[in-house]
Design an enzyme around this catalytic site. Structure first.
Site, PDB file in Angstrom:
ATOM      1  N   ARG A 431       0.835  -1.199   0.000  1.00 35.11           N
ATOM      2  CA  ARG A 431       0.000   0.000   0.000  1.00 35.11           C
ATOM      3  C   ARG A 431       0.869   1.248   0.000  1.00 35.11           C
ATOM      4  NH1 ARG A 431      -3.963  -2.294   4.821  1.00 35.11           N
ATOM      5  NH2 ARG A 431      -5.042  -3.882   3.541  1.00 35.11           N
ATOM      6  N   ARG A 527     -11.815  -2.099  23.057  1.00 36.10           N
ATOM      7  CA  ARG A 527     -12.574  -2.372  21.839  1.00 36.10           C
ATOM      8  C   ARG A 527     -12.567  -3.866  21.537  1.00 36.10           C
ATOM      9  NH1 ARG A 527     -15.981   1.223  21.401  1.00 36.10           N
ATOM     10  NH2 ARG A 527     -15.596   0.947  23.645  1.00 36.10           N
ATOM     11  N   ARG A 544     -17.095 -14.135  27.886  1.00 38.44           N
ATOM     12  CA  ARG A 544     -17.164 -15.532  28.310  1.00 38.44           C
ATOM     13  C   ARG A 544     -16.448 -16.441  27.320  1.00 38.44           C
ATOM     14  NH1 ARG A 544     -22.557 -13.819  29.709  1.00 38.44           N
ATOM     15  NH2 ARG A 544     -22.812 -13.806  31.991  1.00 38.44           N
TER      16      ARG A 544
END
Length: 597
Positions: A431, A527, A544
């Protein structure tokens, strides 16, 4: 030569020996190098100092002044106590002496002095009988002083003759230190009581009722050989409590240990029960622990028991346990007595063969049954000492979202010139702004697939049609350049990096309990790693799932971990990581033995 002879401090015998050496120089078939070595040795100050010390000891040994002046110091001590008793109130010196003479260690010293002075050495062995027939069996008489310490030997009934024989001698125990009791010796008498036709339990009763000195009459074993201590060290991968083991031959002889303990295996003569000490333990007497083969059978038995319990056929599992767990049969009155009985273990042919272990090669597909199902028992280890400029990589593993990448980032940020992470490879296009060799190594798919097949990658995977991975060479290049390589591999790659070539220090980043995990991640606005765009926090189900995945990782790979850090608080976890990193650089570590050979 002249200087040596002229020095009055030089021992005359050594000077004479040096002179003879010089006279024989041309006659003896020796090289100049050998003559030079002997000449330097005979003229060395160290050798002459040792000879002077030796002569002084010999001279003093002939001096009557070294003989004890009296043999009744204990009695004199009591008389002194009586004499100074009336003066305690008026003299501090008398009071101090009165208290000193009553101290146990002073009285013990006086008692030992009198015993030596009287040549009262204990125990006394009986005189050897002179009327022994030539065709009679050789008998040895052994006396041991009974104390709180176990005798350190086990006995059993010989399967063929029914005679009582020594089955095991515990390394470092009283029997072993005596040097007189050996495996296979036949026990004829205990404290003048004939044991012919008796059971091991009967002998146990005799020993329990005995006080002071215990006298054994033994027929020596044929062709006995001394058993040398092994130098093998192992790391235990399970907890063991001897008192809870129904199959151990002698509970008192067992050695308790915890997962992670380093054990010195001193004897592996018995295929089912090893003798071991904890590394660094000052107690020289070894204890019994289950062998690797026996512990693997236990694990197999436990797994089979769980399956059989579900199908209601536990009876046959109980029968197998009696055979395969080293007891030779269900415990009975004579099969597992205390504390010295040894039951005969079953032969491998009597026990069902363990199921074959399946193998699944690592690939990019998520798979909880990766690599192979292991039966972790013991791992042979050795000390690896730190080498300046050649550091072990730190590998942080854990379930997704636990914070290992953030810990890695923080650690590298503390000193980028010291801590480095290898540059990954990828098959995607470069990129704008990216630099080949800095952000990624950009390679073709064909090249990367070929190198993957050649085993040149420690881990790899596919994301959105592109391959990503970390090569072995990129890790080794950082190590050889003097950096501390920081890795955060997928747990499936652990066995690919845990090699003698890389020698990683594996740290498991463990999630805390659910309530703590939820509280800390919410407070930190963490996040979700399950969200591709990291645009939201973790849901309860995701937390969990993280804990469940962590438990699965620990169950399958916990025996490969060198350390565990619970990430309940990121700052605290990072401080712990800093301390661990420093210890790895500066302190010797136990590693697989093959890494230091």
């Amino acid at each position: 030569m002249t200087a040596v002879m002229a020095n009055g401090n030089w021992d005359p015998s050594l000077s004479g020996l040096l002179a003879s050496l010089e006279e024989s120089r041309r006659q003896l078939p020796s090289s100049e190098e050998e003559f030079g070595f002997l000449s330097d040795l005979l003229q060395s100050k160290e050798l002459h100092a040792l000879v002077k010390v030796h002569n002084k000891i010999i001279e003093n040994g002939k001096d009557d002044r070294l003989n004890p002046l009296l043999s009744s110091s204990m009695q004199i001590g009591l008389e002194v106590l009586e004499l100074i008793l009336p003066r305690l109130e008026i003299s501090e010196t008398c009071k101090e002496l009165f208290l000193l003479l009553q101290k146990p260690h002073v009285q013990g010293l006086l008692c030992a002095h009198d015993a030596v002075a009287q040549k009262d050495y204990f125990p006394r062995l009986p005189d050897i009988p002179l009327d022994i027939e030539e065709d009679e069996e050789t008998i040895k008489i052994v006396q041991l002083v009974k104390s709180n310490e176990p005798l350190g030997a086990t006995i059993k009934s010989d399967e063929e003759t029914g005679k009582i024989v020594i089955a095991r001698v515990m390394h470092g125990g009283a029997a072993d230190r005596s040097g007189l009791i050996h495996v296979g010796d036949e026990v004829v008498e205990v404290n003048n009581i004939n044991v012919e036709g008796r059971t091991p339990n009967d002998v146990l009763a005799i020993l329990q009722q005995s006080e002071g000195t215990i006298t054994f009459k033994l027929v020596p074993a044929d062709g006995r050989g001394g058993s040398r201590e092994s130098k093998v060290r192992v790391r235990a991968h399970f907890d063991y409590i001897a008192s809870s083991d129904p199959y151990i031959p002698c509970k008192e002889a067992g050695l308790d240990f915890l997962k992670g303990d380093i054990l010195h295996i001193v004897s592996q003569d018995d295929s089912y029960w090893w003798q071991a000490r904890k590394e660094g333990d000052r107690n020289m007497r070894a204890g019994l622990i289950p062998s690797r083969a026996l512990q693997e059978r236990r694990i197999i038995y436990e797994r089979q028991a769980e399956e059989k319990a579900k199908s209601g056929t536990a009876d046959d599992i109980e029968a197998c346990a009696a055979k395969c767990l080293g007891g030779g049969g269900p415990p009975g009155p004579d099969s597992r007595p205390q504390p010295i009985i040894l039951s005969s273990p079953c032969s491998p042919s009597q026990c069902a063969a363990p199921p074959k272990i399946k193998k699944i090669l690592y690939d990019s597909v998520e798979c909880d049954d990766f690599a192979r199902e292991e039966l972790p028992t013991y791992e042979e280890v050795a000390k690896l000492y730190p080498r300046p400029g050649l550091y072990r990589p730190l590998a942080l593993v854990g379930p997704p979202g636990v914070g290992r990448n953030e810990l890695k980032r923080r650690l590298i940020a503390t000193d980028p010139n010291k801590y480095r992470s290898p540059v990954p490879f990828t098959t995607r296009a470069m990129r704008p702004g990216e630099v080949d060799g800095k952000d990624y190594y950009f390679v073709s798919r064909e090249t990367m697939e070929e190198e993957v097949n050649e085993g040149k990658f420690i881990e790899y995977g596919e994301y959105k049609g592109n391959l990503y991975g970390t090569s072995v060479e990129s890790v080794l290049s950082l190590i050889s350049a003097g950096y501390v390589c920081i890795l955060s591999p997928h747990y499936q790659a652990l066995k690919m990096i845990r090699t003698a070539q890389i020698k990683p220090y594996i740290i498991y980043i463990k999630p805390p309990l659910f309530d703590t995990l939820k509280k800390t991640r919410t407070a930190a606005y963490a996040r979700s790693t399950f969200d591709e765009h990291n645009s939201r926090g973790f849901t309860d189900d995701e937390l969990r799932a993280m804990i469940h995945r962590g438990e699965r990782i620990e169950f399958m790979f916990g025996h490969l971990f060198d350390d565990i850090i619970v990430n309940s608080d990121l700052s605290a976890a990072f401080e712990t990581l800093i301390k661990v990193a420093y210890s790895v650089e500066t302190e010797p570590q136990w590693v697989p033995a093959s890494w230091v050979q």
